[in-house]
Design an enzyme around this catalytic site. Structure first.
Site, PDB file in Angstrom:
ATOM      1  N   ASP A  14       1.060  -1.627  -0.268  1.00 35.79           N
ATOM      2  CA  ASP A  14       0.246  -0.013   0.200  1.00 35.79           C
ATOM      3  C   ASP A  14       0.778   1.030  -0.209  1.00 35.79           C
ATOM      4  O   ASP A  14       1.441   1.764   0.606  1.00 35.79           O
ATOM      5  CB  ASP A  14      -1.047   0.034   1.386  1.00 35.79           C
ATOM      6  CG  ASP A  14      -2.154   1.011   1.392  1.00 35.79           C
ATOM      7  OD1 ASP A  14      -2.533   1.634  -0.358  1.00 35.79           O
ATOM      8  OD2 ASP A  14      -2.825   1.401   2.208  1.00 35.79           O
ATOM      9  N   ASP A 108      -3.048   2.737  -6.438  1.00 31.99           N
ATOM     10  CA  ASP A 108      -1.409   2.509  -5.443  1.00 31.99           C
ATOM     11  C   ASP A 108      -1.478   1.327  -4.180  1.00 31.99           C
ATOM     12  O   ASP A 108      -1.417   1.109  -3.271  1.00 31.99           O
ATOM     13  CB  ASP A 108      -1.625   4.126  -4.623  1.00 31.99           C
ATOM     14  CG  ASP A 108      -2.791   3.776  -3.758  1.00 31.99           C
ATOM     15  OD1 ASP A 108      -3.869   3.027  -3.966  1.00 31.99           O
ATOM     16  OD2 ASP A 108      -2.611   4.226  -2.951  1.00 31.99           O
ATOM     17  N   GLU A 109      -2.206  -0.139  -4.770  1.00 30.96           N
ATOM     18  CA  GLU A 109      -2.682  -0.900  -3.395  1.00 30.96           C
ATOM     19  C   GLU A 109      -3.042  -2.120  -4.391  1.00 30.96           C
ATOM     20  O   GLU A 109      -3.529  -2.383  -5.640  1.00 30.96           O
ATOM     21  CB  GLU A 109      -3.375  -0.918  -2.737  1.00 30.96           C
ATOM     22  CG  GLU A 109      -3.929  -1.402  -1.617  1.00 30.96           C
ATOM     23  CD  GLU A 109      -5.168  -1.223  -1.162  1.00 30.96           C
ATOM     24  OE1 GLU A 109      -5.915  -1.424   0.215  1.00 30.96           O
ATOM     25  OE2 GLU A 109      -6.055   0.033  -1.390  1.00 30.96           O
TER      26      GLU A 109
END
Length: 393
Positions: A14, A108-109
């Site tokens: 993350d 983003d993860e």
């Protein structure tokens, strides 16, 4: 008796305050300052905030006006999605060097299954360290990592030591890790569910695990069973790659058969927006919408329509589903189950069906609305914001 099933090694990665961090990369003078990325000051919401801003209580999905009251010295910047996607592609390229089993949750993860990578790159914690170092070395950004034997525990672990953290839950240590944690960390449990758990004096995963499974099922339905399993460290879900993902959908079995087509359309509205949120979460769009019906006599029927443009928008999915519903016997025959799925998935394609929203300003408004709704649902749960038609429920 221990299970003979091989141990999986799952990473949850993350990025730390991704949007503001990318902005600081472009303008180093922002380093150390409270940075908020989001909409307009008057009516916008916070998409992401730097850790300097979070210290003042600023968080995603918060009205911008509230954020600025909490932190009036914040630097407010607009969302630059094209730039964030560009950086995201570089980060995910690093992930794919270590394993092909990457499941994006957003730009983003991601989850990574590194079970088959340990011979080449070392133990899973060493792999996480190498990924973190590679991302920082190539982008200047930090990523927090959770290492565990399941997706559920890896995701919780990645949030334990932010920013730039690494938390490892070794095989056999799952229960000791989970038991003292508050139920607020239950992935997928919104504010309403959390409040209901607290009314039952369930405040930790240990409390939840000790509740009888059949009671949880009676109180919360299928979700209660799932929460009880997760609190017990039971999560056998695989990492699903974009290549393996053929469709994204959701279905609902009703306690009472649906006999009214108006009620069915309302159920489709809820399903459409739930499916759309999942589609956007994976960063994909789909061209084919399918409605599934299971009648009271357990006979099933499916109807599909392929759109002219791929979509991730709940309104488009709902309008298509309503057209498909007319091609079924719902309203004539009682239905015990309704489902919607989106297939023919594409990564990074346009998220609005162009022939529905021809004007550029409407397309922009739909995208901004969906971004704001996703932030709200992620922070406060699925039922935090609903279409007006569903409020009577």
């Amino acid at each position: 008796m221990k299970s003979s099933k091989p141990v999986k090694y799952i990473l949850h990665l993350d990025m730390d305050a991704f949007y503001p961090a990318v902005e600081v990369l472009g303008d180093p003078s922002l380093k150390g300052k409270p940075v908020i990325v989001g909409g307009s000051v008057n009516r916008g919401v916070v998409s992401s905030a730097s850790y300097e801003a979070r210290k003042f209580g600023v968080h995603s999905a918060q009205p911008m006006a509230t954020a600025l009251r909490l932190c009036p010295d914040s630097v407010v910047l607009p969302v630059r999605m094209s730039r964030y996607k560009e950086v995201s592609q570089r980060i995910f390229a690093v992930f794919y060097r270590f394993t092909p089993l990457v499941e994006p949750l957003s730009i983003d993860e991601a989850f990574l299954d590194v079970t088959g990578s340990v011979r080449l790159f070392g133990p899973p914690d060493a792999i996480a360290e190498k990924i973190k170092a590679a991302v920082f070395g190539e982008t200047g950004l930090t990523v927090s990592a959770g290492v565990a034997t399941s997706k559920f525990i890896a995701k919780i672990a990645s949030d334990m030591d932010k920013p730039d953290g690494l938390t490892v839950v070794p095989p056999g240590g799952e229960q000791a890790f989970l038991d003292p944690l508050p139920v607020e960390k239950m992935w997928g449990a919104g504010k309403v569910t959390q409040a209901a758990l607290k009314q039952l004096n369930i405040r930790t995963f240990h409390d939840l695990r000790r509740m009888p499974g059949d009671f949880m099922e009676r109180r919360f339905g299928k979700h209660g069973i799932q929460m009880h399993r997760l609190a017990s460290g039971l999560d056998d879900r695989d990492v699903v790659t974009e290549h393996d993902m053929k469709s994204i959908g959701h279905e609902e079995t009703f306690e009472k058969d649906v006999v009214d087509s108006a009620v069915a359309r309302r159920e489709l509205l809820s399903l459409s927006h739930r499916v759309a949120r999942r589609v956007r979460r994976y960063g994909v769009t789909g061209k084919t919408v399918t409605v599934k019906v299971k009648y009271a006599d357990f006979v099933s029927a499916t109807r599909s329509e392929t759109l002219s443009h791929p979509t991730d928008d709940g309104a488009v999915i709902y309008e298509t589903a309503c057209r498909l519903l007319k091609k079924t016997d719902v309203g004539k025959k009682p239905a015990r189950l309704l489902g919607i799925s989106v297939s023919h998935l594409r990564h990074g394609a346009t998220g609005i069906q162009l022939d529905l929203f021809r004007q550029e300003d409407l397309r922009g408004k739909r995208k901004k609305l969906n971004t704001a709704l996703d932030a709200l649902h992620g922070k406060f749960g699925e039922k935090s914001v609903l279409p007006g038609t569903l409020l009577e429920e």
